[in-house]
Design an enzyme around this catalytic site. Sequence first.
Site, short mmCIF file in Angstrom:
data_model
loop_
_atom_site.label_atom_id
_atom_site.label_comp_id
_atom_site.label_asym_id
_atom_site.label_seq_id
_atom_site.Cartn_x
_atom_site.Cartn_y
_atom_site.Cartn_z
N SER A 1 -7.70 51.03 40.67
CA SER A 1 -8.62 51.67 39.72
C SER A 1 -9.63 52.54 40.47
O SER A 1 -9.24 53.46 41.18
CB SER A 1 -9.28 50.59 38.85
OG SER A 1 -9.87 51.15 37.71
N HIS B 1 -4.07 47.07 32.53
CA HIS B 1 -4.82 47.64 33.65
C HIS B 1 -4.82 46.71 34.85
O HIS B 1 -4.80 47.17 36.00
CB HIS B 1 -6.24 47.95 33.21
CG HIS B 1 -7.01 48.75 34.22
ND1 HIS B 1 -6.60 50.00 34.66
CD2 HIS B 1 -8.17 48.50 34.90
CE1 HIS B 1 -7.46 50.47 35.55
NE2 HIS B 1 -8.41 49.57 35.71
#
Length: 256
Positions: free
Chosen positions: A90, A223
């Site tokens: 990320s 995610h």
Amino acid sequence: MGADWVRRFHPSPRPIARLVCFPHAGGSASFFFPVSEAMSSSIEVLALQYPGRQDRRAEEPLTSVQDFARNAFDALQPWADVPLVFFGHSMGAVIAYEVARLFDDADTVLLGLFVSGRRGPATYRDERVHLMPDEGVVSEIVNLNGTDSGLLADKEILSMILPAIRSDYRAIETYRYNASRKLRCPITAMVGDNDPKATLDEVRTWQEHTSGDFELQVFGGGHFYLTGHQAAIINAISDHVLMACGDSARPAVRER
């Protein structure tokens, strides 16, 4: 300085390479302890500890990707006596990329850059989580399943971790790609097939940022898909390093 930034959970006496792990927004070095524990002893794992969290909680958090990158680059210099490979998840993917650019400019080419759960650096979304009230920031974290909801429900703990989380979001959401020459190292992009923060088309744009090989690996999940695919990710990185170092005879997983 370097000692503040770098965590080495399982020292290796003679590593053939070092894997440097860059945490996500709000994340810490300890997130990668299981990776360090499971990785082959021939590949030493380093995890970065950003200011403003855990044992660095008293320090002022950073608010720009460039500041993260410059500090990480300086801190990693003593560890570059063997080849390095980067893994960033990320926000950590973008920081890892910017540090890789600094190494490239210094004529130190990485064995590889693994970017996880993040669209290519030139692909922009107008995101403003860092401007939300506390409730909005917490809601974003809960939706991504990246932090224990029990911790977020504890007001005392939340008051300690929220400043760093907000600063991290500010850093990544205000990041703007500054065009330059492509990296010389190969890039492997990894993503969950149901990641709300990065579509497959957005992740494929990482290919535009290397003159070397590019590979896209898609896993089931959102995610934080990586928590359910640790073995596959470790093996992918190990195979890449061992092939690059010409040492495929070494084990892929640390013996326990």
